[in-house]
Design a protein around this motif. Sequence first.
Motif: not given
Length: 780
Positions: A250-273
């Motif tokens: 179930q972590m796959n979703l959160f890791a993928a969202v954080a990574a895609v956002a980090a590469k798109k905006w070229n900055c660190p991104v955290k996601i914690r529901p």
Amino acid sequence: MKHDTITKATQTVSGTVHTNRHHDSAEKHVTGGAEYCDDIGEPRGTLHAYLGVSSVAHGLIKSMDLSAVLAAPGVAGVLTAEDIPGVNDISPTGLKDEPVFPKEKTEFHGQPLFAVVAESRNAARRAAELAEIDYEVLPHALDPLEAQEAGHPFVTAPLKLERGEIEQGFSGADHRIKGQIKIGGQDHMYLEGQIAFAIPGEDDDVVVHCSTQHPSEAQHMVAHVLGVPSNAVTVNVRRMGGGFGGKESQMNLFAAVAAVAAKKWNCPVKIRPDRDQDMTATGKRHDFVVDYDVAFDECGHIQAVDGIFSARCGYSADLSGPVTDRALFHADNAYFYPNVRLRSQPMKTNTVSNTAFRGFGGPQGVVAAERMIEEIAYALGKDPLEVRKANFYGSAEDGRTLTPYHQEVEDNILPRLISELEETAEYQARRKAILTFNKTSTVIKKGIALTPVKFGISFTATWYNQAGALIHIYNDGSIHLNHGGTEMGQGLNTKVAQVVADALQVDFERIKITKTTTEKVPNTSATAASSGTDLNGMAALDAAEQLKARLTDFAAEHWSVEPETVIFRNNMVQVGQEVVSFSDLVRKAYMARVHLSAAGFYKTPKIHWDRSAGKGRPFFYYAYGASCSEVSVDTLTGEYRVERTDILHDVGKSLNPVLDKGQVEGAFIQGMGWLTTEELWWDKAGRLRTHAPSTYKIPLASDRPRVFNVSLADWSENRELTIKRSKAVGEPPFMLGVSVFEALSMAVASVADYRECPRLDAPATPERVLLAVERLKAGG
């Protein structure tokens, strides 16, 4: 120093195997010093993501207007399916049925549809609520029976296990009972929720810190979604605040969202529901509806069993295939079925995709087995324990060793285990006293049950039964240990470090336990299936023995002695008649250019499984246990309490008895909670209403047994060559909680003089207990 002096001094080496040692992070846990993913310092410019989710259980997405979201204060942008640079799929089994974000259709209430990326978590959370989405609402089905009626498909191929002559077994039996039991699901309710923190690097590189039990799968999924090779993605896990299977896939979703956002905006991104979204957007233990048909003789011996196990799997397969398989593997629990047919029905439902949970389907199978024992006991007027004993697996001589999946049970210690617990728990005397008490007590009724557990150890996906480890010895004699397992509070790192300390005969404190990272040990398996210590301990031992062999060869050559005279003891090494410290030997070996790093590897032997034939040896060995619980029930309200529980559990030759005992205690309480208070409830619209601690009741400290006696079977030793002859302890004791469920059933049955099986569904909440009491009072 003489050789015998060194041997005697071995006892002073701290932290080696088969000894009590507190968890390596215990003090950090209680003082707040343990660093979790959310404690990692955020670099300047870190953005925060939050999920926008569906408000219908099943519907076509006609339009999705995110303009108000984008215009909200602090919002940097949004991610939708169109922003996925690689493949929009995070299915752990490769069935391509689990998109990061769907494009055309939502399939459960709370399904993530997009992610907001903003300057703060609060800004992202508030903005996510501003989306305007138009749906064409479609019919939905929420449970396995509804799904069957609606003609929903299986999410994955079902399994059938069969042995013997099922029709002959039924036709020749004295008695036959058909019934159904509904077994509820369970939320993981880990202390630390899902979280991922991605930091972009140069080229395709990205580092993801996340709370996952399966770093290699998270690595693969992030790479898959980004469209880059796995070597560009590094996943790090120092520790988790609980997992229980909920962080395997179930972590796959959160890791993928954080990574895609980090590469798109070229900055660190955290996601914690927040906890509500964590509980609605991530899967749980599978609910089951089990239809059983059991035939037996006048003595209570089972002649035939036919069972259909229908599961609420959710909208996608996730791990439902292996979970429902394992439910069948454990539908025999401790009992030999001469003729048997077991079938799984993994139903697609319009609910969150259910996933791994401690026991992985096994507990549901065990509950079904115990229900059939209970049916037989009440039908014949016998003590359920008597029926249990009559149906235990036997020996090769009596032909009662073959499981429904055609594996021989060769290591059965249950007769001794049950006999000891029956005596120490004073079962017979207490049961007699309870029967007497119930005759005169009109409101309070008591019950007692002694139930066994037989649990197979290994991943049923054979290729997962492998592990790697990496050990460095630095030239000052300090040791760096890394392995592929993840620490979620269970003490895995402590045990593996004890194995290394024992192999090299050095103090535990000399070993530095480091984070799990895909940079050091590749292609690791999930820390699941109770295999963490078995696999990673053996891999670490392999690495330690390589290093020890190199140091031995060097010492023998350097001092011109035979290798057999090089003996490691108590932070020292005897080389012939000379004794040097471990650190001095390492320093000399370094100067002589000896390689002081080793990669260890282990794969479980003997196991094989042919799913299409339903035959094989999926398990390396079995772990056993037994629990005896006594309850008191108020028949006017359905409320109850657990008066006493006695447990005797088999962990083989324990690596660390105090940690193992803690695992047994915790597993029992969690299993008891699943079967008593932890109820998942969806409304007619498909909304999960038990979505927070305010509406979902886990056991409290006050719910534990008033008297709680837990012992390990210290005489047990694994017959198979496992790590130091120990046995797995993560999942097997979870099923010890079944004794509370069965004791409640006896208390309820007393209102009708034990003539009828109450057929309680799980969880046996006070409401269900009260309804069962009233039903029996009314005559069935």
